[in-house]
Each structure stands twice: as structure tokens, then as C-alpha cells.
Design a protein around this motif. Structure first.
Motif, PDB file in Angstrom:
ATOM      1  N   THR A 124       0.829  -1.210   0.000  1.00 33.57           N
ATOM      2  CA  THR A 124       0.000   0.000   0.000  1.00 33.57           C
ATOM      3  C   THR A 124       0.861   1.257   0.000  1.00 33.57           C
ATOM      4  OG1 THR A 124      -0.083   0.095   2.409  1.00 33.57           O
ATOM      5  CG2 THR A 124      -1.793  -1.198   1.324  1.00 33.57           C
ATOM      6  N   GLY A 125       2.162   1.081  -0.238  1.00 33.99           N
ATOM      7  CA  GLY A 125       3.116   2.192  -0.110  1.00 33.99           C
ATOM      8  C   GLY A 125       2.830   3.377  -1.011  1.00 33.99           C
ATOM      9  N   ALA A 126       2.147   3.129  -2.148  1.00 32.33           N
ATOM     10  CA  ALA A 126       1.918   4.213  -3.092  1.00 32.33           C
ATOM     11  C   ALA A 126       0.477   4.742  -3.013  1.00 32.33           C
ATOM     12  CB  ALA A 126       2.212   3.721  -4.506  1.00 32.33           C
ATOM     13  N   LEU A 127      -0.283   4.295  -1.993  1.00 35.61           N
ATOM     14  CA  LEU A 127      -1.714   4.622  -1.949  1.00 35.61           C
ATOM     15  C   LEU A 127      -2.051   5.581  -0.810  1.00 35.61           C
ATOM     16  CD1 LEU A 127      -3.073   0.972  -2.409  1.00 35.61           C
ATOM     17  CD2 LEU A 127      -2.578   2.664  -4.192  1.00 35.61           C
ATOM     18  N   ASP A 128      -3.145   6.331  -0.975  1.00 36.59           N
ATOM     19  CA  ASP A 128      -3.603   7.181   0.124  1.00 36.59           C
ATOM     20  C   ASP A 128      -4.245   6.305   1.202  1.00 36.59           C
ATOM     21  OD1 ASP A 128      -6.541   6.910  -0.288  1.00 36.59           O
ATOM     22  OD2 ASP A 128      -6.083   7.915  -2.185  1.00 36.59           O
ATOM     23  N   THR A 129      -4.542   6.901   2.355  1.00 39.37           N
ATOM     24  CA  THR A 129      -4.989   6.126   3.512  1.00 39.37           C
ATOM     25  C   THR A 129      -6.253   5.317   3.235  1.00 39.37           C
ATOM     26  OG1 THR A 129      -4.043   7.795   4.948  1.00 39.37           O
ATOM     27  CG2 THR A 129      -5.611   6.304   5.960  1.00 39.37           C
ATOM     28  N   LEU A 130      -7.268   5.954   2.653  1.00 35.84           N
ATOM     29  CA  LEU A 130      -8.531   5.262   2.422  1.00 35.84           C
ATOM     30  C   LEU A 130      -8.332   4.096   1.451  1.00 35.84           C
ATOM     31  CD1 LEU A 130     -11.592   5.116   2.866  1.00 35.84           C
ATOM     32  CD2 LEU A 130     -11.851   6.645   0.890  1.00 35.84           C
ATOM     33  N   THR A 131      -7.640   4.360   0.343  1.00 38.74           N
ATOM     34  CA  THR A 131      -7.406   3.323  -0.658  1.00 38.74           C
ATOM     35  C   THR A 131      -6.571   2.192  -0.074  1.00 38.74           C
ATOM     36  OG1 THR A 131      -7.358   5.127  -2.243  1.00 38.74           O
ATOM     37  CG2 THR A 131      -6.716   2.979  -3.066  1.00 38.74           C
ATOM     38  N   SER A 132      -5.607   2.540   0.756  1.00 37.32           N
ATOM     39  CA  SER A 132      -4.758   1.488   1.314  1.00 37.32           C
ATOM     40  C   SER A 132      -5.547   0.633   2.301  1.00 37.32           C
ATOM     41  CB  SER A 132      -3.475   2.074   1.896  1.00 37.32           C
ATOM     42  OG  SER A 132      -3.611   2.399   3.223  1.00 37.32           O
ATOM     43  N   GLU A 133      -6.515   1.223   3.005  1.00 36.05           N
ATOM     44  CA  GLU A 133      -7.364   0.416   3.887  1.00 36.05           C
ATOM     45  C   GLU A 133      -8.252  -0.527   3.080  1.00 36.05           C
ATOM     46  OE1 GLU A 133      -9.229   3.147   6.638  1.00 36.05           O
ATOM     47  OE2 GLU A 133      -7.357   3.344   7.769  1.00 36.05           O
ATOM     48  N   GLN A 134      -8.768  -0.049   1.945  1.00 32.15           N
ATOM     49  CA  GLN A 134      -9.578  -0.927   1.083  1.00 32.15           C
ATOM     50  C   GLN A 134      -8.745  -2.101   0.578  1.00 32.15           C
ATOM     51  OE1 GLN A 134     -10.780   1.975  -1.825  1.00 32.15           O
ATOM     52  NE2 GLN A 134     -12.636   2.553  -0.710  1.00 32.15           N
ATOM     53  N   VAL A 135      -7.516  -1.814   0.130  1.00 33.28           N
ATOM     54  CA  VAL A 135      -6.654  -2.874  -0.396  1.00 33.28           C
ATOM     55  C   VAL A 135      -6.314  -3.874   0.710  1.00 33.28           C
ATOM     56  CG1 VAL A 135      -4.336  -3.349  -1.323  1.00 33.28           C
ATOM     57  CG2 VAL A 135      -5.747  -1.560  -2.352  1.00 33.28           C
ATOM     58  N   MET A 136      -6.005  -3.375   1.925  1.00 35.27           N
ATOM     59  CA  MET A 136      -5.663  -4.286   3.023  1.00 35.27           C
ATOM     60  C   MET A 136      -6.857  -5.149   3.436  1.00 35.27           C
ATOM     61  SD  MET A 136      -2.527  -4.336   3.565  1.00 35.27           S
ATOM     62  CE  MET A 136      -2.665  -5.469   4.945  1.00 35.27           C
ATOM     63  N   ASP A 137      -8.067  -4.546   3.471  1.00 31.00           N
ATOM     64  CA  ASP A 137      -9.270  -5.323   3.768  1.00 31.00           C
ATOM     65  C   ASP A 137      -9.403  -6.488   2.788  1.00 31.00           C
ATOM     66  OD1 ASP A 137     -10.525  -4.219   6.018  1.00 31.00           O
ATOM     67  OD2 ASP A 137     -11.360  -2.563   4.849  1.00 31.00           O
ATOM     68  N   LEU A 138      -9.223  -6.186   1.493  1.00 29.23           N
ATOM     69  CA  LEU A 138      -9.370  -7.212   0.466  1.00 29.23           C
ATOM     70  C   LEU A 138      -8.256  -8.248   0.560  1.00 29.23           C
ATOM     71  CD1 LEU A 138     -10.369  -4.830  -2.460  1.00 29.23           C
ATOM     72  CD2 LEU A 138     -11.849  -6.554  -1.397  1.00 29.23           C
ATOM     73  N   LEU A 139      -7.051  -7.781   0.842  1.00 27.97           N
ATOM     74  CA  LEU A 139      -5.911  -8.708   0.957  1.00 27.97           C
ATOM     75  C   LEU A 139      -6.155  -9.698   2.094  1.00 27.97           C
ATOM     76  CD1 LEU A 139      -2.150  -7.680   0.813  1.00 27.97           C
ATOM     77  CD2 LEU A 139      -2.962  -9.380   2.407  1.00 27.97           C
ATOM     78  N   VAL A 140      -6.527  -9.167   3.246  1.00 23.52           N
ATOM     79  CA  VAL A 140      -6.712 -10.009   4.430  1.00 23.52           C
ATOM     80  C   VAL A 140      -7.902 -10.959   4.244  1.00 23.52           C
ATOM     81  CG1 VAL A 140      -7.387  -9.893   6.858  1.00 23.52           C
ATOM     82  CG2 VAL A 140      -5.512  -8.477   6.025  1.00 23.52           C
ATOM     83  N   ASP A 141      -9.026 -10.433   3.738  1.00 22.99           N
ATOM     84  CA  ASP A 141     -10.207 -11.280   3.523  1.00 22.99           C
ATOM     85  C   ASP A 141      -9.903 -12.408   2.539  1.00 22.99           C
ATOM     86  OD1 ASP A 141     -11.613  -9.695   5.214  1.00 22.99           O
ATOM     87  OD2 ASP A 141     -12.872  -8.755   3.673  1.00 22.99           O
ATOM     88  N   SER A 142      -9.254 -12.065   1.417  1.00 23.51           N
ATOM     89  CA  SER A 142      -8.984 -13.072   0.388  1.00 23.51           C
ATOM     90  C   SER A 142      -8.006 -14.116   0.905  1.00 23.51           C
ATOM     91  CB  SER A 142      -8.394 -12.427  -0.869  1.00 23.51           C
ATOM     92  OG  SER A 142      -9.202 -11.368  -1.302  1.00 23.51           O
ATOM     93  N   ALA A 143      -6.973 -13.668   1.619  1.00 18.57           N
ATOM     94  CA  ALA A 143      -5.979 -14.613   2.144  1.00 18.57           C
ATOM     95  C   ALA A 143      -6.636 -15.551   3.153  1.00 18.57           C
ATOM     96  CB  ALA A 143      -4.821 -13.857   2.784  1.00 18.57           C
ATOM     97  N   ARG A 144      -7.478 -15.023   4.028  1.00 18.41           N
ATOM     98  CA  ARG A 144      -8.136 -15.874   5.039  1.00 18.41           C
ATOM     99  C   ARG A 144      -9.066 -16.879   4.381  1.00 18.41           C
ATOM    100  NH1 ARG A 144      -6.088 -14.125   9.515  1.00 18.41           N
ATOM    101  NH2 ARG A 144      -6.305 -11.979  10.261  1.00 18.41           N
ATOM    102  N   GLU A 145      -9.793 -16.410   3.362  1.00 19.61           N
ATOM    103  CA  GLU A 145     -10.718 -17.280   2.647  1.00 19.61           C
ATOM    104  C   GLU A 145      -9.988 -18.475   2.022  1.00 19.61           C
ATOM    105  OE1 GLU A 145     -13.572 -16.257  -1.017  1.00 19.61           O
ATOM    106  OE2 GLU A 145     -13.497 -14.703   0.552  1.00 19.61           O
ATOM    107  N   GLN A 146      -8.797 -18.220   1.484  1.00 24.15           N
ATOM    108  CA  GLN A 146      -8.018 -19.277   0.828  1.00 24.15           C
ATOM    109  C   GLN A 146      -7.102 -20.002   1.798  1.00 24.15           C
ATOM    110  OE1 GLN A 146      -7.593 -17.613  -3.743  1.00 24.15           O
ATOM    111  NE2 GLN A 146      -5.750 -17.812  -2.550  1.00 24.15           N
ATOM    112  N   GLY A 147      -6.971 -19.498   3.032  1.00 23.13           N
ATOM    113  CA  GLY A 147      -6.031 -20.086   3.983  1.00 23.13           C
ATOM    114  C   GLY A 147      -4.578 -19.791   3.627  1.00 23.13           C
TER     115      GLY A 147
END
Ligand code: ADP
Ligand code: ADP
Length: 226
Positions: free
Chosen positions: A167-190
Motif C-alpha cells: 500500500t506504499g503508493a496509496l492514500d490512507t482510504l485506498t490502502s485500507e480498502q486494499v488491506m481489507d481485500l488482501l486479508v479477507d482473500s488470504a483468510r478465505e483461501q487459507g
């Protein structure tokens, strides 16, 4: 169950070691954040764990098997078959469309083009990218490009996702959206995640944080922060 592990890893690029005896282990399905100041050795440690760099001494293990002593061909095979990667600026291939970028790891694994694109497609709805399948990276916003990069990192269902300042190149809101998706997708796939970041609010998405200081990894304690 430990998935990736560094044992007493030392690595120098020149006279000063970037890593001077780093120990780290990451459990199956765990999301680990590697924190620390700029130049402390975070990326170098990530590259060692991912079999991109070979330590001068010490050992790196993946799924109970030592990998630092493998040849380049075997390590690159491991990266292709078992690991996914997300980097700071997305690093999409500019000549390819978004869906071709997502399909790329599958194509490199020998999946037929039609099948690879078919497997890439659901990621667009999942990550809020509907309608952007045919765009090239120059026609995407920073947040969109980084979500495409995330889909590319996960599409082949890697055992480990390595994310270096995703998220180094993203603003705060966008980086939170990306992290939410990263964490959700990773957990879903294990999927196990090793994430390098210097931003505490990004590291807060992880199950556990370690701090790299002077080329060693420390558990997150008041002493390590001070
Ligand atoms: P961080 O990710 O914490 O910012 P790095 O792992 O990128 O730190 O770098 C650790 C140290 O190693 C720094 O002093 C950096 O300049 C140096 N370094 C990293 N990669 C190289 C390289 N390819 N060649 C020479 N020095 C490097
Ligand atoms: P990051 O720390 O986010 O990976 P950097 O800008 O520090 O980003 O490094 C980008 C690339 O440059 C990496 O491949 C790293 O290994 C390399 N690098 C970093 N520091 C040096 C250096 N002092 N000399 C040569 N290459 C370096």
C-alpha cells in the motif's frame, strides 16, 4: 505448523551486513507484518524467505524443507508454484490487459489461455474491479492497479503471499480498502501472508508483527519500539 522460517540469516551486499542473524517463523494461515525503519533489512529478509536472495549464512525453510541451498532453477520453480507476490507499485505488465495480468501466474504454470482467463475473471467482481478487465495498467488508478496486482498474487492459490509495501503508493482510504481485500482473500483461501510495511496502520491488519532493527527481527514489544 510452520510454513516459512529464517534461522540466523546473515546477508551482506557490501561491507555492512543488511541482515545479521535474523530469526523468524510464520505459521500456516498466519498474516505476519514485518515492520521497521527504512533500510533496516525488511525487504532483504522478505527476499530471503521467498527464495529470491540467498543468505551468506543461516538457513531458510519452507514447509519443513530447506530451500536456501537449492539451485536457482529449483528456487524459481518454488516461487512460481507455491508463492504469490505483491509489490509497492503493482508492477503490472503494461502491454497486457488487467485480466491478462491476473491470469499471468496461471499461464506461467502451463494453464491454457482460455482456462487461465476464466479463472482470472471472478477476481474482478470479488475485488470491486467489474468492467476493468480489458484496461491496461496506464488506464487504472493506483488503487485499481494494486487490486489487480493483489488478484495476480492470489489467483494461483499460493501457499504463501509475499507483499512488499503493498500500500506504499496509496492514500490512507485506498490502502485500507486494499488491506481489507488482501486479508479477507488470504483468510478465505487459507493463504499465509508475509507483509513488509513501515506503516503501523497497515501492520495492524496482521495477526502478529515483528520489527527488523539492525538486521535482526524482534517480537513487537515496548523495548523494540523505543
Ligand atoms: P528496508 O526494506 O527495511 O528498507 P532493505 O532490505 O531494502 O531495507 O535494505 C537493507 C540495507 O541493504 C540497506 O542499507 C540497503 O541500502 C541495502 N541494500 C538492499 N538491497 C541492496 C542491493 N541490491 N545492493 C546493495 N545494497 C542493498
Ligand atoms: P524497498 O525497500 O521497498 O524494497 P528500495 O527502493 O529500498 O525499496 O529498493 C528497491 C530495489 O533496489 C530492491 O531490489 C533493492 O534490493 C535495491 N536496492 C536497495 N538499496 C540498494 C542499494 N543501496 N544499492 C543497490 N540496490 C539497492
Amino acid at each position: 505448523e510452520i510454513v516459512v522460517e529464517a534461522r540466523d540469516v546473515v546477508l551482506s551486499f557490501g561491507p555492512t551486513p543488511a541482515l545479521r542473524g535474523a530469526d523468524l517463523s510464520v505459521g500456516a494461515g498466519e498474516i505476519l507484518a514485518i515492520m521497521g525503519p527504512s533500510g533496516s533489512g525488511k525487504s532483504t529478509l522478505l527476499h530471503c524467505l521467498a527464495g529470491i536472495l540467498v543468505p551468506d549464512s543461516g538457513e531458510v525453510h519452507f514447509d519443513g524443507r530447506r530451500i536456501d541451498n537449492l539451485g536457482e532453477t529449483e528456487r524459481s520453480g518454488l516461487r512460481r508454484d507455491r508463492f504469490g507476490f505483491v509489490f509497492q507499485f503493482g508492477q503490472l505488465v503494461p502491454e497486457l490487459t488487467a485480466e491478462e495480468n491476473v491470469a499471468l501466474p496461471l499461464l506461467l504454470n502451463g494453464v491454457r489461455r482460455a482456462k487461465a482467463l476464466e479463472q482470472a475473471r471472478p477476481w474482478f467482481a470479488r475485488l470491486g474491479l467489474d468492467g476493468l478487465e480489458g484496461r491496461r495498467s496506464g488506464e487504472l488508478s493506483g488503487g485499481q492497479a494494486q487490486r489487480v496486482a493483489l488478484a495476480r498474487g492470489l489467483v494461483a492459490r499460493p501457499r504463501v503471499l509475499f507483499a512488499d509495501e503493498p500500500t506504499g503508493a496509496l492514500d490512507t482510504l485506498t490502502s485500507e480498502q486494499v488491506m481489507d481485500l488482501l486479508v479477507d482473500s488470504a483468510r478465505e483461501q487459507g493463504t499465509t501472508v508475509v507483509l513488509v510495511t513501515h506503516e503501523p496502520r497497515v501492520a495492524a491488519y496482521a495477526d502478529r508483527e515483528v520489527i527488523v532493527r539492525d538486521g535482526k527481527a524482534h517480537a513487537l514489544t515496548a523495548e523494540a519500539i523505543s
